[in-house]
Design an enzyme around this catalytic site. Structure first.
Site, mmCIF file in Angstrom:
data_model
loop_
_atom_site.group_PDB
_atom_site.id
_atom_site.type_symbol
_atom_site.label_atom_id
_atom_site.label_comp_id
_atom_site.label_asym_id
_atom_site.label_seq_id
_atom_site.Cartn_x
_atom_site.Cartn_y
_atom_site.Cartn_z
ATOM 1 N N ARG A 11 0.634 -1.318 -0.002
ATOM 2 C CA ARG A 11 0.092 0.129 0.002
ATOM 3 C C ARG A 11 0.942 1.265 -0.099
ATOM 4 N NH1 ARG A 11 -1.626 3.352 4.616
ATOM 5 N NH2 ARG A 11 -3.371 4.507 4.192
ATOM 6 N N SER A 22 -6.672 3.322 1.305
ATOM 7 C CA SER A 22 -6.662 2.610 2.467
ATOM 8 C C SER A 22 -6.504 1.001 2.413
ATOM 9 C CB SER A 22 -7.821 2.890 3.451
ATOM 10 O OG SER A 22 -8.963 2.325 2.741
ATOM 11 N N ASP A 61 -19.451 5.233 8.871
ATOM 12 C CA ASP A 61 -19.886 6.187 9.993
ATOM 13 C C ASP A 61 -20.040 7.483 9.243
ATOM 14 O OD1 ASP A 61 -20.258 6.965 12.613
ATOM 15 O OD2 ASP A 61 -18.175 7.570 12.740
ATOM 16 N N SER A 112 -17.412 -4.696 8.379
ATOM 17 C CA SER A 112 -17.136 -3.351 9.287
ATOM 18 C C SER A 112 -15.773 -3.061 9.837
ATOM 19 C CB SER A 112 -18.039 -3.625 10.621
ATOM 20 O OG SER A 112 -18.087 -2.418 11.426
ATOM 21 N N ASN A 113 -15.285 -2.070 9.518
ATOM 22 C CA ASN A 113 -13.880 -1.702 9.868
ATOM 23 C C ASN A 113 -13.999 -1.183 10.985
ATOM 24 O OD1 ASN A 113 -11.060 -1.388 10.185
ATOM 25 N ND2 ASN A 113 -10.776 -0.307 8.155
ATOM 26 N N GLY A 147 -10.069 -5.271 13.306
ATOM 27 C CA GLY A 147 -9.775 -4.572 14.285
ATOM 28 C C GLY A 147 -8.433 -3.534 13.958
ATOM 29 N N ILE A 176 -4.872 -2.364 13.175
ATOM 30 C CA ILE A 176 -3.671 -3.004 12.933
ATOM 31 C C ILE A 176 -2.492 -2.523 13.947
ATOM 32 C CG2 ILE A 176 -1.775 -2.973 11.271
ATOM 33 C CD1 ILE A 176 -4.048 -2.279 9.078
ATOM 34 N N HIS A 209 -25.603 -19.568 11.910
ATOM 35 C CA HIS A 209 -25.207 -21.079 12.162
ATOM 36 C C HIS A 209 -26.425 -21.951 11.607
ATOM 37 C CE1 HIS A 209 -22.540 -23.947 13.331
ATOM 38 N NE2 HIS A 209 -22.243 -23.473 14.381
ATOM 39 N N ASP A 256 -21.595 -23.719 8.683
ATOM 40 C CA ASP A 256 -21.070 -24.400 9.689
ATOM 41 C C ASP A 256 -19.577 -23.708 9.984
ATOM 42 O OD1 ASP A 256 -19.262 -25.594 7.882
ATOM 43 O OD2 ASP A 256 -20.588 -27.126 7.515
HETATM 44 N N1 COA Z 1 -6.385 -0.339 11.518
HETATM 45 C C1 COA Z 1 -5.353 0.643 11.539
HETATM 46 N N2 COA Z 1 -5.587 1.494 10.529
HETATM 47 C C2 COA Z 1 -6.343 1.818 9.785
HETATM 48 C C3 COA Z 1 -7.557 0.588 9.676
HETATM 49 C C4 COA Z 1 -7.085 -0.442 10.659
HETATM 50 N N3 COA Z 1 -8.047 -1.483 10.875
HETATM 51 N N4 COA Z 1 -8.533 0.863 8.930
HETATM 52 C C5 COA Z 1 -8.155 1.988 8.315
HETATM 53 N N5 COA Z 1 -7.127 2.597 8.680
HETATM 54 C C6 COA Z 1 -6.276 3.757 8.427
HETATM 55 C C7 COA Z 1 -6.525 3.949 6.887
HETATM 56 O O1 COA Z 1 -5.383 3.249 5.973
HETATM 57 C C8 COA Z 1 -6.098 5.550 7.002
HETATM 58 O O2 COA Z 1 -5.088 5.725 7.100
HETATM 59 P P1 COA Z 1 -4.210 6.868 6.189
HETATM 60 O O3 COA Z 1 -4.809 8.281 6.426
HETATM 61 O O4 COA Z 1 -2.632 6.516 6.596
HETATM 62 O O5 COA Z 1 -4.306 6.603 4.795
HETATM 63 C C9 COA Z 1 -6.947 5.969 8.034
HETATM 64 O O6 COA Z 1 -7.197 5.017 8.870
HETATM 65 C C10 COA Z 1 -8.415 6.376 7.727
HETATM 66 O O7 COA Z 1 -9.142 5.567 6.821
HETATM 67 P P2 COA Z 1 -10.504 5.824 6.041
HETATM 68 O O8 COA Z 1 -10.412 6.302 4.759
HETATM 69 O O9 COA Z 1 -11.424 6.623 7.013
HETATM 70 O O10 COA Z 1 -11.151 4.468 6.313
HETATM 71 P P3 COA Z 1 -11.098 3.001 5.588
HETATM 72 O O11 COA Z 1 -11.026 3.279 3.819
HETATM 73 O O12 COA Z 1 -10.060 2.163 6.015
HETATM 74 O O13 COA Z 1 -12.551 2.835 5.756
HETATM 75 C C11 COA Z 1 -14.928 3.170 6.112
HETATM 76 C C12 COA Z 1 -13.972 3.302 5.162
HETATM 77 C C13 COA Z 1 -16.181 3.648 5.380
HETATM 78 C C14 COA Z 1 -14.980 1.544 6.439
HETATM 79 C C15 COA Z 1 -14.421 4.045 7.455
HETATM 80 O O14 COA Z 1 -14.412 5.436 7.032
HETATM 81 C C16 COA Z 1 -15.745 3.841 8.538
HETATM 82 O O15 COA Z 1 -16.756 4.701 8.420
HETATM 83 N N6 COA Z 1 -15.549 2.963 9.476
HETATM 84 C C17 COA Z 1 -16.509 2.866 10.647
HETATM 85 C C18 COA Z 1 -17.432 1.846 10.620
HETATM 86 C C19 COA Z 1 -18.284 1.459 11.598
HETATM 87 O O16 COA Z 1 -18.578 2.372 12.196
HETATM 88 N N7 COA Z 1 -18.162 0.264 12.133
HETATM 89 C C20 COA Z 1 -19.196 0.028 13.080
HETATM 90 C C21 COA Z 1 -20.421 -0.794 12.998
HETATM 91 S S1 COA Z 1 -21.529 -1.300 14.118
#
Ligand code: COA
Length: 450
Positions: free
Chosen positions: A260, A275, A318, A368-369, A393, A395, A421, A425
């Protein structure tokens, strides 16, 4: 029965018997047109369009009109909330509102009449046809757009009755509230933001503590009644009836981070942010090719699975309006660059609260991230009728052993899959997760597509 009343009832009969098949529409449309031209009276029932994806009902969130109000085409009529998003319904007619069929907070069924509008004068057939069209074209529902800083133009355009009510209850003069709605309309959010501002200001300026307490109490009351919370409550309660099997693992994403970092700049030059998500999404699609049963929708009535060819990956996002779940369609046909473009597009729309119903419907598999906020393991909740959801979760750099038993610093991503489930399975999910992990740990395989 008077001739006019009969006409109205017949029109209502027409409305309730409409169906969305092509033949049904043209047949009914013909009858409708001939009756209205005969009676010269135009009371039309404005229906809630079919927004697809099995959404059968929404909650009435707010009315922007009341009986007696004059409306023009494209004026806002009401805002409704499904478990996926809120949508603003706009008028297709010029006329006078006669009857509202639902109260705020009531559940409205798709296809039912929301409001009767008496047309100003005999309108052309196309306007009538639009009513039929509204039953079959969900894209004509307009998702609430991003508030813009606009000055209010006149008293009438300032706000809706519902907003005026909130303002009155809180002793707020609407003229003091900065308007962010279209054409200078003061939105509910504006009043709430204003109340927060007052609360903060009162603290610093030492205005009476009682007033602060009152404002905060009113504010928390208003926030707790936010409809997306209500819908999240409902859909998540339903989801908890699903027997969730949860499987978690960790992956070494060091190679992915390197890759990346190598290509990020090139994406930036194309105006795109890169990302990790596009890689996670592509890895899911690649793994689904070997586990197609996981890309399916469950039908609990027929106790069957509808396996989907298209990998439409839903992602929890979000937004200022709360959690929404749009999807990237046909990921199996997209490369990392194309997925990134789609993700960037959805994120931009999400910021403006203007994600379309098309983007919100048709999902087949969710992720979901939560890691961008923090945390390691989380138990995601399945978004029925889908049968699997994955959650990532944060990184983290953590010590791990290499093959020579040396402790090395490793970039660890945790993942948790929840599966239904009843139809999936544990072994299937474990094998799927292993394959997904292989792609995430060795992202060059994603680029060559094997
Ligand atoms: N661990 C560490 N860093 C992370 C990461 C992870 N799991 N996921 C993303 N990042 C980093 C990205 O690489 C980016 O870093 P950079 O600025 O160096 O490029 C930064 O965090 C922000 O990333 P962003 O572009 O906002 O997110 P994304 O593309 O990784 O994810 C979405 C997009 C839409 C999933 C995210 O913006 C979002 O809304 N997440 C919330 C989801 C949520 O609410 N879940 C709960 C459901 S109950």
């Amino acid at each position: 029965m008077a001739l006019r009343d009969r006409s109205i009832n017949m029109i209502r009969d027409y409305s309730s018997s409409s169906n969305i098949s092509g033949n049904g529409i043209s047949m009914h449309r013909g009858r409708f047109i001939s009756m209205t031209s005969l009676m010269q009276k135009n009371l039309v029932g404005f229906k809630l369009a079919d927004i697809g994806e099995g959404i059968r009902e929404v909650t009435m969130k707010e009315w922007f009109v009341e009986p007696g109000d004059k409306v023009s085409q494209f004026d806002k009529i009401c805002e409704v909330q499904s478990d996926k998003a809120s949508a603003t319904i706009t008028s297709r007619y010029d006329g006078v509102v006669r009857t509202l069929y639902y109260k705020v907070d009531e559940t409205c069924l798709v296809g039912s009449t929301l409001v009767d509008i008496e047309l100003e004068e005999q309108q052309d057939d196309p306007a009538q046809n639009k009513e039929v069209k509204s039953m079959i074209e969900p894209s004509e529902i307009e998702i609430a757009s991003l508030p813009k800083e606009l000055k209010s133009l006149n008293e009438k355009a300032l706000s809706t009755p519902a907003v005026r009510k909130i303002a009155k209850e809180n002793n707020v003069n609407l003229a003091d509230v900065p308007a962010s709605g279209k054409d200078g309309r003061v939105l509910k959010e504006d009043v709430l933001a204003y109340l927060v501002k007052i609360a903060n200001k009162t603290e610093t300026e030492e205005v009476s503590v009682a007033k602060v307490d009152q404002s905060i109490e009113q504010l928390s009351k208003a926030l707790s009644s936010k409809k997306y919370v209500k819908h999240m409550w409902k859909s998540m309660t339903q989801s908890l009836a699903i027997p969730h099997f949860v499987y978690s693992d960790e992956c070494d994403v060091s190679k992915l981070i390197k890759l990346r970092n190598q290509v990020k700049e090139a994406f930036n030059k194309q105006g795109l942010g890169l990302s990790y998500m596009p890689f996670f999404i592509k890895a899911i699609s690649q793994a689904l090719l070997q586990f197609p049963i996981l890309n399916a929708l469950i039908n609990t009535e027929t106790e069957s699975l509808d396996i989907k060819q298209e990998h439409n990956i839903s992602l929890a996002m979000d937004t200022p309006d709360g959690l929404i779940v749009p999807n990237i369609k046909n990921v199996q046909k997209l490369n990392i660059f194309e997925i990134t473009k789609e993700l960037n597009r959805l994120q931009e729309l999400g910021k403006k609260s203007s994600i379309s119903p098309t983007d919100l419907t048709g999902g087949t598999f969710s992720i979901s991230n939560i890691g961008i906020i923090g945390g390691t393991y989380t138990k995601p909740i399945i978004l029925a009728p889908q049968i699997v959801i994955g959650a990532f979760g944060k990184i983290q750099k953590l010590p791990r052993f290499d093959e020579h038993n040396n402790v090395i610093a490793t970039n660890i991503l945790t993942v948790s899959w929840a599966a239904d489930h009843r139809v999936v399975d544990g072994v299937t999910i474990a094998k799927f997760s292993n394959l997904w992990k292989h792609y995430v740990e060795n992202p060059s395989f994603l680029l060559i597509g094997i």
